[in-house]
Design a protein around this motif. Structure first.
Motif, PDB file in Angstrom:
ATOM      1  N   PRO A 114       0.824  -1.216   0.000  1.00 23.64           N
ATOM      2  CA  PRO A 114       0.000   0.000   0.000  1.00 23.64           C
ATOM      3  C   PRO A 114       0.855   1.262   0.000  1.00 23.64           C
ATOM      4  O   PRO A 114       1.992   1.261   0.478  1.00 23.64           O
ATOM      5  CB  PRO A 114      -0.807  -0.118   1.296  1.00 23.64           C
ATOM      6  N   PRO A 115       0.315   2.364  -0.502  1.00 26.20           N
ATOM      7  CA  PRO A 115       1.055   3.633  -0.487  1.00 26.20           C
ATOM      8  C   PRO A 115       1.278   4.123   0.949  1.00 26.20           C
ATOM      9  O   PRO A 115       0.478   3.862   1.844  1.00 26.20           O
ATOM     10  CB  PRO A 115       0.143   4.585  -1.257  1.00 26.20           C
ATOM     11  N   PHE A 116       2.390   4.824   1.140  1.00 22.07           N
ATOM     12  CA  PHE A 116       2.692   5.377   2.454  1.00 22.07           C
ATOM     13  C   PHE A 116       3.520   6.639   2.270  1.00 22.07           C
ATOM     14  O   PHE A 116       3.990   6.950   1.180  1.00 22.07           O
ATOM     15  CB  PHE A 116       3.434   4.350   3.319  1.00 22.07           C
ATOM     16  N   ASP A 117       3.670   7.386   3.346  1.00 23.10           N
ATOM     17  CA  ASP A 117       4.441   8.627   3.324  1.00 23.10           C
ATOM     18  C   ASP A 117       5.866   8.313   3.764  1.00 23.10           C
ATOM     19  O   ASP A 117       6.121   7.999   4.936  1.00 23.10           O
ATOM     20  CB  ASP A 117       3.803   9.652   4.266  1.00 23.10           C
ATOM     21  N   LEU A 118       6.799   8.390   2.816  1.00 21.62           N
ATOM     22  CA  LEU A 118       8.186   8.046   3.100  1.00 21.62           C
ATOM     23  C   LEU A 118       8.810   9.025   4.089  1.00 21.62           C
ATOM     24  O   LEU A 118       9.611   8.636   4.947  1.00 21.62           O
ATOM     25  CB  LEU A 118       8.993   8.029   1.796  1.00 21.62           C
ATOM     26  N   GLY A 119       8.421  10.281   4.002  1.00 19.20           N
ATOM     27  CA  GLY A 119       9.009  11.294   4.877  1.00 19.20           C
ATOM     28  C   GLY A 119       8.658  11.098   6.342  1.00 19.20           C
ATOM     29  O   GLY A 119       9.502  11.265   7.226  1.00 19.20           O
ATOM     30  N   THR A 120       7.404  10.744   6.610  1.00 19.41           N
ATOM     31  CA  THR A 120       6.955  10.575   7.993  1.00 19.41           C
ATOM     32  C   THR A 120       6.885   9.108   8.410  1.00 19.41           C
ATOM     33  O   THR A 120       6.570   8.804   9.558  1.00 19.41           O
ATOM     34  CB  THR A 120       5.557  11.200   8.178  1.00 19.41           C
ATOM     35  N   ASN A 121       7.171   8.207   7.457  1.00 18.21           N
ATOM     36  CA  ASN A 121       7.102   6.768   7.711  1.00 18.21           C
ATOM     37  C   ASN A 121       5.739   6.398   8.302  1.00 18.21           C
ATOM     38  O   ASN A 121       5.633   5.703   9.312  1.00 18.21           O
ATOM     39  CB  ASN A 121       8.216   6.317   8.659  1.00 18.21           C
ATOM     40  N   SER A 122       4.681   6.885   7.640  1.00 18.97           N
ATOM     41  CA  SER A 122       3.325   6.656   8.134  1.00 18.97           C
ATOM     42  C   SER A 122       2.423   6.155   7.017  1.00 18.97           C
ATOM     43  O   SER A 122       2.698   6.352   5.831  1.00 18.97           O
ATOM     44  CB  SER A 122       2.748   7.948   8.724  1.00 18.97           C
ATOM     45  N   MET A 123       1.339   5.526   7.422  1.00 20.20           N
ATOM     46  CA  MET A 123       0.379   4.947   6.489  1.00 20.20           C
ATOM     47  C   MET A 123      -1.006   5.047   7.100  1.00 20.20           C
ATOM     48  O   MET A 123      -1.169   4.909   8.323  1.00 20.20           O
ATOM     49  CB  MET A 123       0.737   3.479   6.215  1.00 20.20           C
ATOM     50  N   THR A 124      -2.011   5.280   6.294  1.00 21.59           N
ATOM     51  CA  THR A 124      -3.367   5.337   6.822  1.00 21.59           C
ATOM     52  C   THR A 124      -3.810   3.946   7.269  1.00 21.59           C
ATOM     53  O   THR A 124      -3.325   2.928   6.773  1.00 21.59           O
ATOM     54  CB  THR A 124      -4.358   5.853   5.768  1.00 21.59           C
ATOM     55  N   THR A 125      -4.721   3.917   8.208  1.00 22.56           N
ATOM     56  CA  THR A 125      -5.263   2.649   8.688  1.00 22.56           C
ATOM     57  C   THR A 125      -5.928   1.881   7.556  1.00 22.56           C
ATOM     58  O   THR A 125      -5.812   0.649   7.467  1.00 22.56           O
ATOM     59  CB  THR A 125      -6.267   2.894   9.820  1.00 22.56           C
ATOM     60  N   GLU A 126      -6.607   2.609   6.679  1.00 22.97           N
ATOM     61  CA  GLU A 126      -7.296   1.967   5.565  1.00 22.97           C
ATOM     62  C   GLU A 126      -6.300   1.261   4.638  1.00 22.97           C
ATOM     63  O   GLU A 126      -6.533   0.119   4.209  1.00 22.97           O
ATOM     64  CB  GLU A 126      -8.107   2.995   4.775  1.00 22.97           C
ATOM     65  N   ASN A 127      -5.189   1.924   4.344  1.00 20.73           N
ATOM     66  CA  ASN A 127      -4.186   1.314   3.479  1.00 20.73           C
ATOM     67  C   ASN A 127      -3.495   0.141   4.168  1.00 20.73           C
ATOM     68  O   ASN A 127      -3.190  -0.876   3.538  1.00 20.73           O
ATOM     69  CB  ASN A 127      -3.157   2.351   3.034  1.00 20.73           C
ATOM     70  N   PHE A 128      -3.247   0.283   5.459  1.00 18.73           N
ATOM     71  CA  PHE A 128      -2.632  -0.813   6.208  1.00 18.73           C
ATOM     72  C   PHE A 128      -3.536  -2.044   6.177  1.00 18.73           C
ATOM     73  O   PHE A 128      -3.095  -3.163   5.901  1.00 18.73           O
ATOM     74  CB  PHE A 128      -2.364  -0.390   7.651  1.00 18.73           C
ATOM     75  N   ASN A 129      -4.814  -1.827   6.455  1.00 18.97           N
ATOM     76  CA  ASN A 129      -5.763  -2.940   6.459  1.00 18.97           C
ATOM     77  C   ASN A 129      -5.903  -3.563   5.072  1.00 18.97           C
ATOM     78  O   ASN A 129      -6.048  -4.783   4.936  1.00 18.97           O
ATOM     79  CB  ASN A 129      -7.131  -2.468   6.953  1.00 18.97           C
ATOM     80  N   ARG A 130      -5.860  -2.715   4.049  1.00 19.12           N
ATOM     81  CA  ARG A 130      -5.934  -3.227   2.678  1.00 19.12           C
ATOM     82  C   ARG A 130      -4.773  -4.187   2.400  1.00 19.12           C
ATOM     83  O   ARG A 130      -4.955  -5.246   1.794  1.00 19.12           O
ATOM     84  CB  ARG A 130      -5.903  -2.056   1.694  1.00 19.12           C
ATOM     85  N   GLY A 131      -3.589  -3.820   2.856  1.00 22.39           N
ATOM     86  CA  GLY A 131      -2.428  -4.684   2.654  1.00 22.39           C
ATOM     87  C   GLY A 131      -2.592  -6.032   3.338  1.00 22.39           C
ATOM     88  O   GLY A 131      -2.305  -7.079   2.754  1.00 22.39           O
TER      89      GLY A 131
END
Length: 284
Positions: free
Chosen positions: A112-129
Protein backbone atom coordinates in the motif's frame (compact mmCIF):
# COMPACT_ATOMS: atom_id res chain seq x y z
CA UNK A 1 -0.86 -38.31 -15.76
CA UNK A 2 0.69 -41.58 -14.65
CA UNK A 3 2.72 -41.55 -11.46
CA UNK A 4 5.03 -44.27 -12.78
CA UNK A 5 8.00 -41.96 -12.49
CA UNK A 6 10.46 -44.58 -13.78
CA UNK A 7 8.92 -44.66 -17.27
CA UNK A 8 11.44 -43.22 -19.71
CA UNK A 9 8.68 -41.95 -22.01
CA UNK A 10 6.96 -40.03 -19.20
CA UNK A 11 6.46 -36.33 -19.91
CA UNK A 12 7.87 -34.43 -16.95
CA UNK A 13 5.68 -31.94 -15.09
CA UNK A 14 2.64 -32.64 -17.23
CA UNK A 15 -0.55 -30.86 -16.19
CA UNK A 16 -2.84 -32.18 -18.91
CA UNK A 17 -6.41 -32.59 -17.69
CA UNK A 18 -5.80 -30.33 -14.71
CA UNK A 19 -7.47 -26.99 -13.98
CA UNK A 20 -5.11 -24.48 -12.37
CA UNK A 21 -6.35 -21.23 -10.83
CA UNK A 22 -3.75 -18.47 -10.67
CA UNK A 23 -4.88 -15.75 -8.27
CA UNK A 24 -2.99 -12.64 -9.30
CA UNK A 25 -2.69 -13.95 -12.83
CA UNK A 26 -2.83 -10.50 -14.38
CA UNK A 27 -0.29 -7.80 -13.69
CA UNK A 28 0.36 -4.08 -13.59
CA UNK A 29 1.96 -2.44 -16.64
CA UNK A 30 5.72 -2.81 -16.83
CA UNK A 31 8.68 -4.02 -18.84
CA UNK A 32 8.89 -7.39 -17.12
CA UNK A 33 6.45 -10.26 -16.70
CA UNK A 34 4.79 -10.71 -13.31
CA UNK A 35 5.12 -13.88 -11.24
CA UNK A 36 1.44 -14.69 -11.67
CA UNK A 37 1.35 -14.21 -15.43
CA UNK A 38 4.53 -16.23 -15.97
CA UNK A 39 3.17 -19.05 -13.81
CA UNK A 40 -0.16 -19.02 -15.64
CA UNK A 41 1.51 -19.18 -19.03
CA UNK A 42 3.90 -21.95 -18.03
CA UNK A 43 1.14 -24.06 -16.49
CA UNK A 44 -0.80 -23.76 -19.74
CA UNK A 45 2.27 -24.74 -21.76
CA UNK A 46 2.38 -27.92 -19.71
CA UNK A 47 -1.23 -28.76 -20.51
CA UNK A 48 -3.33 -27.15 -17.80
CA UNK A 49 -6.53 -25.23 -18.35
CA UNK A 50 -5.69 -21.96 -16.60
CA UNK A 51 -8.00 -19.54 -14.84
CA UNK A 52 -6.35 -16.13 -14.60
CA UNK A 53 -7.78 -14.17 -11.66
CA UNK A 54 -7.13 -10.50 -11.08
CA UNK A 55 -8.81 -7.39 -9.69
CA UNK A 56 -8.13 -5.86 -13.12
CA UNK A 57 -10.27 -7.85 -15.53
CA UNK A 58 -8.52 -6.49 -18.62
CA UNK A 59 -5.17 -7.66 -17.27
CA UNK A 60 -6.56 -11.11 -16.50
CA UNK A 61 -8.05 -11.22 -19.99
CA UNK A 62 -4.67 -10.27 -21.46
CA UNK A 63 -3.05 -13.23 -19.69
CA UNK A 64 -5.76 -15.53 -21.00
CA UNK A 65 -5.32 -14.14 -24.51
CA UNK A 66 -1.57 -14.77 -24.39
CA UNK A 67 -2.21 -18.37 -23.42
CA UNK A 68 -4.87 -18.89 -26.09
CA UNK A 69 -2.54 -17.37 -28.71
CA UNK A 70 -0.05 -20.12 -27.86
CA UNK A 71 -2.68 -22.79 -28.32
CA UNK A 72 -3.53 -23.21 -24.65
CA UNK A 73 -6.79 -23.05 -22.73
CA UNK A 74 -7.58 -20.19 -20.38
CA UNK A 75 -10.21 -17.74 -19.25
CA UNK A 76 -10.27 -14.74 -16.89
CA UNK A 77 -12.14 -14.11 -13.65
CA UNK A 78 -12.32 -10.74 -11.95
CA UNK A 79 -12.06 -10.67 -8.17
CA UNK A 80 -10.89 -8.45 -5.33
CA UNK A 81 -9.32 -10.98 -2.95
CA UNK A 82 -9.64 -8.55 -0.05
CA UNK A 83 -13.34 -9.49 -0.11
CA UNK A 84 -14.43 -12.95 1.06
CA UNK A 85 -17.36 -13.08 -1.36
CA UNK A 86 -15.06 -12.37 -4.28
CA UNK A 87 -12.79 -15.25 -3.24
CA UNK A 88 -15.83 -17.54 -3.09
CA UNK A 89 -16.92 -16.24 -6.50
CA UNK A 90 -13.63 -17.38 -8.03
CA UNK A 91 -14.14 -21.00 -7.13
CA UNK A 92 -17.88 -21.03 -7.71
CA UNK A 93 -17.16 -19.80 -11.24
CA UNK A 94 -14.44 -22.36 -11.88
CA UNK A 95 -16.51 -25.27 -10.58
CA UNK A 96 -19.48 -24.19 -12.71
CA UNK A 97 -17.39 -23.70 -15.86
CA UNK A 98 -14.59 -26.27 -15.55
CA UNK A 99 -16.06 -28.75 -13.06
CA UNK A 100 -12.95 -29.11 -10.92
CA UNK A 101 -9.93 -27.42 -9.36
CA UNK A 102 -6.60 -29.26 -9.37
CA UNK A 103 -4.16 -26.46 -8.64
CA UNK A 104 -4.26 -23.02 -7.08
CA UNK A 105 -1.46 -20.48 -7.03
CA UNK A 106 -1.86 -17.48 -4.74
CA UNK A 107 0.25 -14.76 -6.33
CA UNK A 108 -1.81 -11.72 -5.32
CA UNK A 109 0.13 -9.13 -3.34
CA UNK A 110 0.14 -5.42 -2.65
CA UNK A 111 2.37 -2.82 -1.03
CA UNK A 112 0.00 0.00 0.00
CA UNK A 113 1.06 3.63 -0.49
CA UNK A 114 2.69 5.38 2.45
CA UNK A 115 4.44 8.63 3.32
CA UNK A 116 8.19 8.05 3.10
CA UNK A 117 9.01 11.29 4.88
CA UNK A 118 6.95 10.57 7.99
CA UNK A 119 7.10 6.77 7.71
CA UNK A 120 3.32 6.66 8.13
CA UNK A 121 0.38 4.95 6.49
CA UNK A 122 -3.37 5.34 6.82
CA UNK A 123 -5.26 2.65 8.69
CA UNK A 124 -7.30 1.97 5.57
CA UNK A 125 -4.19 1.31 3.48
CA UNK A 126 -2.63 -0.81 6.21
CA UNK A 127 -5.76 -2.94 6.46
CA UNK A 128 -5.93 -3.23 2.68
CA UNK A 129 -2.43 -4.68 2.65
CA UNK A 130 -3.26 -7.26 5.31
CA UNK A 131 -6.55 -8.17 3.64
CA UNK A 132 -4.92 -8.83 0.25
CA UNK A 133 -1.67 -10.40 1.42
CA UNK A 134 -3.07 -12.59 4.18
CA UNK A 135 -6.86 -12.71 4.50
CA UNK A 136 -7.33 -13.29 0.77
CA UNK A 137 -4.79 -16.10 0.94
CA UNK A 138 -6.74 -17.70 3.79
CA UNK A 139 -10.03 -17.63 1.91
CA UNK A 140 -8.55 -18.81 -1.39
CA UNK A 141 -6.68 -21.64 0.31
CA UNK A 142 -9.83 -22.77 2.07
CA UNK A 143 -12.15 -22.55 -0.93
CA UNK A 144 -9.60 -24.15 -3.26
CA UNK A 145 -8.99 -27.04 -0.87
CA UNK A 146 -12.72 -27.62 -0.47
CA UNK A 147 -12.98 -27.95 -4.25
CA UNK A 148 -9.93 -30.19 -4.50
CA UNK A 149 -11.11 -32.65 -1.87
CA UNK A 150 -13.94 -33.60 -4.22
CA UNK A 151 -11.42 -34.97 -6.72
CA UNK A 152 -10.72 -38.69 -6.91
CA UNK A 153 -7.31 -40.22 -6.39
CA UNK A 154 -4.62 -40.11 -3.74
CA UNK A 155 -3.33 -36.76 -4.99
CA UNK A 156 -6.39 -34.53 -5.11
CA UNK A 157 -4.78 -31.13 -5.67
CA UNK A 158 -1.93 -28.78 -4.99
CA UNK A 159 -1.88 -25.27 -3.54
CA UNK A 160 1.14 -23.02 -4.05
CA UNK A 161 1.35 -19.80 -2.06
CA UNK A 162 3.87 -17.15 -3.06
CA UNK A 163 5.48 -15.76 0.07
CA UNK A 164 8.62 -13.69 0.56
CA UNK A 165 11.82 -13.63 2.56
CA UNK A 166 10.44 -10.36 3.92
CA UNK A 167 8.62 -12.66 6.35
CA UNK A 168 12.01 -13.95 7.57
CA UNK A 169 14.41 -11.01 7.39
CA UNK A 170 12.93 -8.61 9.90
CA UNK A 171 15.19 -5.74 8.92
CA UNK A 172 13.17 -5.52 5.70
CA UNK A 173 9.96 -5.07 7.66
CA UNK A 174 11.01 -2.21 9.95
CA UNK A 175 9.75 0.40 7.50
CA UNK A 176 5.99 0.98 7.56
CA UNK A 177 5.99 0.94 3.76
CA UNK A 178 6.68 -2.79 3.64
CA UNK A 179 5.08 -3.82 6.94
CA UNK A 180 1.60 -4.90 5.70
CA UNK A 181 3.37 -6.95 3.03
CA UNK A 182 5.81 -8.60 5.44
CA UNK A 183 3.18 -9.26 8.12
CA UNK A 184 0.79 -10.59 5.50
CA UNK A 185 3.42 -13.02 4.23
CA UNK A 186 4.13 -14.18 7.80
CA UNK A 187 0.47 -15.04 8.08
CA UNK A 188 0.45 -16.68 4.66
CA UNK A 189 3.30 -18.98 5.74
CA UNK A 190 1.24 -20.19 8.68
CA UNK A 191 -1.93 -20.47 6.59
CA UNK A 192 -0.06 -22.77 4.23
CA UNK A 193 0.97 -25.10 7.04
CA UNK A 194 -2.53 -25.17 8.52
CA UNK A 195 -4.05 -25.91 5.10
CA UNK A 196 -1.54 -28.72 4.55
CA UNK A 197 -2.46 -30.33 7.87
CA UNK A 198 -6.21 -29.80 7.60
CA UNK A 199 -6.58 -31.27 4.12
CA UNK A 200 -3.83 -33.90 4.09
CA UNK A 201 -6.30 -36.77 4.53
CA UNK A 202 -8.14 -35.56 1.42
CA UNK A 203 -4.95 -35.73 -0.65
CA UNK A 204 -4.63 -31.95 -0.93
CA UNK A 205 -1.13 -30.50 -0.67
CA UNK A 206 -0.12 -26.94 0.22
CA UNK A 207 3.37 -25.46 -0.04
CA UNK A 208 4.94 -22.04 0.18
CA UNK A 209 7.34 -20.69 -2.42
CA UNK A 210 9.30 -18.05 -0.54
CA UNK A 211 10.60 -15.51 -3.02
CA UNK A 212 13.63 -13.29 -2.72
CA UNK A 213 14.92 -10.66 -5.15
CA UNK A 214 12.87 -11.44 -8.27
CA UNK A 215 12.87 -9.18 -11.33
CA UNK A 216 9.10 -8.80 -11.24
CA UNK A 217 6.76 -6.05 -12.33
CA UNK A 218 5.46 -5.53 -8.78
CA UNK A 219 8.91 -5.44 -7.20
CA UNK A 220 10.28 -2.98 -9.72
CA UNK A 221 7.19 -0.75 -9.60
CA UNK A 222 6.98 -0.55 -5.82
CA UNK A 223 10.70 -0.01 -5.33
CA UNK A 224 10.53 2.96 -7.67
CA UNK A 225 7.12 4.42 -6.79
CA UNK A 226 7.10 3.89 -3.02
CA UNK A 227 10.77 4.31 -2.20
CA UNK A 228 11.85 6.62 -5.01
CA UNK A 229 14.58 4.35 -6.44
CA UNK A 230 15.78 4.60 -10.02
CA UNK A 231 15.86 1.31 -11.99
CA UNK A 232 19.62 1.07 -11.44
CA UNK A 233 19.19 1.67 -7.72
CA UNK A 234 16.60 -1.10 -7.57
CA UNK A 235 19.08 -3.56 -9.10
CA UNK A 236 21.79 -2.40 -6.73
CA UNK A 237 19.59 -2.68 -3.65
CA UNK A 238 18.42 -6.18 -4.55
CA UNK A 239 21.95 -7.22 -5.51
CA UNK A 240 23.22 -6.46 -2.02
CA UNK A 241 21.17 -9.26 -0.48
CA UNK A 242 21.74 -11.98 -3.10
CA UNK A 243 24.51 -14.43 -2.27
CA UNK A 244 24.74 -15.96 -5.75
CA UNK A 245 26.63 -13.97 -8.36
CA UNK A 246 23.97 -14.10 -11.10
CA UNK A 247 21.83 -11.40 -9.52
CA UNK A 248 18.05 -11.43 -9.44
CA UNK A 249 15.96 -14.31 -10.72
CA UNK A 250 13.39 -13.86 -13.46
CA UNK A 251 9.71 -14.53 -12.87
CA UNK A 252 10.02 -17.51 -15.22
CA UNK A 253 12.24 -19.14 -12.62
CA UNK A 254 9.47 -18.53 -10.10
CA UNK A 255 7.07 -20.15 -12.56
CA UNK A 256 9.21 -23.26 -13.01
CA UNK A 257 9.47 -23.71 -9.24
CA UNK A 258 5.68 -23.37 -8.99
CA UNK A 259 5.28 -25.86 -11.84
CA UNK A 260 7.13 -28.50 -9.84
CA UNK A 261 4.87 -27.91 -6.84
CA UNK A 262 1.75 -28.12 -9.00
CA UNK A 263 2.80 -31.31 -10.77
CA UNK A 264 2.58 -34.90 -9.58
CA UNK A 265 6.37 -35.03 -9.26
CA UNK A 266 6.02 -33.18 -5.94
CA UNK A 267 3.13 -35.32 -4.65
CA UNK A 268 5.07 -36.30 -1.49
CA UNK A 269 5.72 -32.68 -0.51
CA UNK A 270 3.37 -30.63 1.62
CA UNK A 271 3.54 -27.95 4.31
CA UNK A 272 6.98 -26.83 3.15
CA UNK A 273 8.56 -23.40 2.81
CA UNK A 274 10.86 -23.46 -0.19
CA UNK A 275 13.18 -20.51 -0.65
CA UNK A 276 13.83 -19.15 -4.11
CA UNK A 277 16.01 -16.28 -2.99
CA UNK A 278 19.55 -16.66 -4.31
CA UNK A 279 20.70 -17.38 -0.77
CA UNK A 280 19.50 -14.03 0.57
CA UNK A 281 17.97 -15.59 3.69
CA UNK A 282 21.17 -17.41 4.65
CA UNK A 283 22.46 -14.45 6.67
CA UNK A 284 19.82 -13.36 9.18
Amino acid sequence: MTTDFARKDRAAFGLSGKVVVVVGGGQMPGDTTGNGRATAMLAARHGAEVVAVDINFDSAQETANLIIAEGGKAYPVQADVAEKQDCQHIFDTVMARSGRVDGMVYSAAVNPPFDLGTNSMTTENFNRGINVNMLGAYHCNLFAAECMQKNEGASAGSIVNFSSIASLKNEIGLNIGIMPYALGKCGLNYITELTAVQFADAGVRANTLMLGPIDSTLGNHDSQELFGHTPDEVDEAYGEVVKLKMGRASTWETAYAALYLLADESRFMTGQQIRLDGGAALVR
